[in-house]
Design an enzyme around this catalytic site. Structure first.
Site, PDB file in Angstrom:
ATOM      1  CB  THR A 127      -0.904  -0.012   1.249  1.00 46.50           C
ATOM      2  OG1 THR A 127      -1.657  -1.224   1.249  1.00 46.50           O
ATOM      3  CG2 THR A 127      -1.841   1.178   1.274  1.00 46.50           C
ATOM      4  CG  PHE A 157      -8.633  -4.302  -2.116  1.00 47.46           C
ATOM      5  CD1 PHE A 157      -8.878  -3.038  -1.616  1.00 47.46           C
ATOM      6  CD2 PHE A 157      -8.204  -4.421  -3.431  1.00 47.46           C
ATOM      7  CE1 PHE A 157      -8.700  -1.900  -2.400  1.00 47.46           C
ATOM      8  CE2 PHE A 157      -8.027  -3.295  -4.234  1.00 47.46           C
ATOM      9  CZ  PHE A 157      -8.275  -2.029  -3.719  1.00 47.46           C
ATOM     10  NE  ARG A 159     -12.246  -9.970   4.379  1.00 47.86           N
ATOM     11  CZ  ARG A 159     -13.410 -10.618   4.375  1.00 47.86           C
ATOM     12  NH1 ARG A 159     -14.402 -10.191   5.112  1.00 47.86           N
ATOM     13  NH2 ARG A 159     -13.589 -11.695   3.637  1.00 47.86           N
ATOM     14  CD  GLU A 160      -2.921  -9.292   9.027  1.00 47.43           C
ATOM     15  OE1 GLU A 160      -3.109  -9.451  10.233  1.00 47.43           O
ATOM     16  OE2 GLU A 160      -2.083  -8.497   8.566  1.00 47.43           O
ATOM     17  CE  LYS A 212      -5.114  -1.563   1.154  1.00 49.08           C
ATOM     18  NZ  LYS A 212      -5.901  -2.715   1.571  1.00 49.08           N
ATOM     19  N   GLY A 265      -8.124  -1.788  14.720  1.00 45.89           N
ATOM     20  CA  GLY A 265      -6.662  -1.813  14.864  1.00 45.89           C
ATOM     21  C   GLY A 265      -6.072  -2.533  13.681  1.00 45.89           C
ATOM     22  CB  CYS A 268      -4.396  -2.169   6.917  1.00 40.48           C
ATOM     23  SG  CYS A 268      -3.352  -3.427   6.183  1.00 40.48           S
ATOM     24  NE  ARG A 336       1.617  -6.086  11.393  1.00 40.76           N
ATOM     25  CZ  ARG A 336       1.980  -6.315  10.128  1.00 40.76           C
ATOM     26  NH1 ARG A 336       2.946  -5.637   9.558  1.00 40.76           N
ATOM     27  NH2 ARG A 336       1.343  -7.224   9.407  1.00 40.76           N
TER      28      ARG A 336
END
Ligand code: NAD
Length: 461
Positions: A127, A157, A159-160, A212, A265, A268, A336
């Site tokens: 990003t 795009f 997502r974890e 983004k 959180g 990103c 993070r």
């Protein structure tokens, strides 16, 4: 449709790079993956993932077995073999400003530009703020004026927690390009997506970069808004679940990213929003809405600490508080910018004895937290003897706690609304959640007896 395999190099074996490398290998391309962290590559070479991500390990093992994915310790040897180079290195915030730290990207670009000998397509997956792709393009030209190359901005795009699925089934794929000629190879690379009727959107560099950031700002704003509405629900006697259902049935709104919680959180949303506001300020075009969402989210964490303290009869001093969940959301080990960490610090500062448990947490040694914070090896051990249990992450396991084994009069503060307040009340449990009528708590909450403010509505401001 069968397409001829493309030889790809992925630089950066993190949450994004490893998914990109594995998914393109699974789509029958030949993929090399490099990371400057030699220890990470060593682990990957023997089939071990450096982090937790559902479905990725199986993919890694299969790709390694089929020899479609090779982890390399040196970059130079791979350049001659590949057509496309993906860069998926981190673009964090600088330590003393909201500006994006592009040093990892620049280092990767330098390595490429000095070693490349034939034409390549360089794809930026990281990003990056608007203007960066063009900057990188001129940087390469400056380092190696004789080089012919194309550059593409291809923001990710995923997502974890559902990264493999998201990468394989995106709503769209965005490419920032300068010359139409590069479309041919991108269409070939993403042929499987075209077959599934997934739109491939080609734009200029700056639009792709801004798509983004706009997406992340928009999603984070939805979370921020619903958190504020949840606060208001507690004041006016409304139920946030009903409010979400009511607005979600409106096709213009839907229900995605409308779940109240302890604040957003992760690696990103917070950093991307700060980076964009920083850029906009330098362009004398302040982003007031985004600025408010950032501030509201910071305040949210303090509100949650206040909510927990209020639920603990006004003080957490010398109380044993178990925090369930350190990752910023379920199904990832990524901590993070996790709101849990702020909550842990706040309660610890208030004199509480803290025990933390997360299914992906193997120890607390590497965390930047106080040395007397304890780690529960299992959820059962973690909640044993707790005066309060705070659910900060929505892991499935936390929706099935065994209340029989808990201390009498334990208070459960559910910051993810995993339980039904009415059922908890019927069980005689002291239970607090977000934005919902709180019958379960009224009976036993001492601070409420001493004040006219309902426990659920007390916050630090
Ligand atoms: P990460 O920190 O997990 O991984 C980055 C990797 O790059 C690390 O393994 C690091 O060692 C490696 N690296 C750094 N500099 C390098 C260099 N010069 N050469 C080789 N390797 C190098 O980061 P991430 O979460 O995968 O994010 C990567 C990018 O993707 C960021 O720009 C991020 O904003 C973006 N992104 C992340 C997500 C997400 O959910 N994590 C989603 C979409 C986009």
């Amino acid at each position: 449709m069968n397409h001829s395999p493309i030889k790809i190099l992925v630089i950066g074996a993190g949450y994004v790079g490893l998914v990109v490398a594995n998914c393109f290998a699974a789509l029958k391309n030949q993929v090399f993956c490099f990371d400057k962290d030699g220890a990470k590559i060593k682990k990957l070479q023997v089939g071990q993932l450096p982090f937790y991500e559902p479905d990725l390990e199986a993919l890694l093992q299969n790709n390694s077995l089929e020899k479609r994915l090779v982890f390399v310790k040196e970059l130079d040897a791979t350049f001659d073999q590949v057509e496309v180079i993906f860069i998926a290195v981190g673009t964090p915030m600088r330590s003393h400003s909201a500006k994006t730290d592009l040093s990892y990207l620049e280092a990767a670009i330098k390595a490429i530009a000095t070693s490349m000998k034939s034409h390549k397509i360089i794809v930026i997956k990281s990003t990056v703020p608007p203007g960066t792709t063009r900057l990188i393009q001129s940087m390469i030209r400056k380092i190696n004026p004789n080089l012919t190359f194309d550059i593409v901005c291809n923001p990710e795009f995923l997502r974890e927690g559902s990264a493999v699925y998201d990468f394989m089934h995106p709503d769209r794929v965005v490419f920032g390009i300068e010359h139409q000629s590069v479309k041919t190879i991108m269409d070939r690379l993403y042929a499987a997506y075209i077959e599934q009727n997934i739109p491939l959107l080609y734009t200029n560099f700056e639009s792709a970069e801004l798509i983004k950031y706009t997406a992340n700002c928009f999603l984070a704003t939805r979370i921020g808004l619903i958190n504020e509405m949840a606060n208001l629900c507690e004041k006016v006697g409304a139920n946030i679940d009903e409010v979400i259902q009511g607005i979600g049935l409106d096709k213009r709104i839907g229900t995605a990213y409308l779940k109240p919680g302890p604040g957003f959180g992760g690696s990103c949303f917070p950093k991307d929003m700060l980076a964009l506001t920083h850029l906009a300020n330098t362009l004398n075009m302040p982003l007031r809405i985004i600025g408010s969402v950032i501030n509201a989210n910071e305040h949210r964490k303090k509100q949650m600490i206040g909510k927990i303290i209020a639920a603990c009869d006004g003080t957490v001093e010398r109380k044993k508080i178990t925090i369930l969940g350190t990752s910023f959301k379920a199904n990832t080990d990524d901590m993070r910018d996790s709101p849990s960490l702020s909550i842990i610090h706040g309660l610890h500062a208030g004199g509480a004895t803290i025990v933390i448990y997360d299914p992906t947490l193997k120890s607390v040694k590497h965390l930047a937290i106080a040395s007397d914070i304890l780690w529960g090896q299992s959820v059962e051990l973690a909640i044993q003897d707790a005066d309060a249990i705070v659910i900060t992450t929505e892991w499935e396991a936390f929706a099935h706690l065994n209340f029989e084994t808990m201390k009498e009069n334990v208070v459960i503060v559910d910051l993810r609304n995993l339980y039904d307040p009415e059922k908890m009340g019927k069980k005689g449990l002291r239970y607090v959640s977000i934005g919902r009528p709180n019958k379960a708590f009224k009976k036993t909450c001492k601070s409420e007896q001493n004040s006219s403010v309902p426990c659920t509505a007390i916050s630090t401001h």
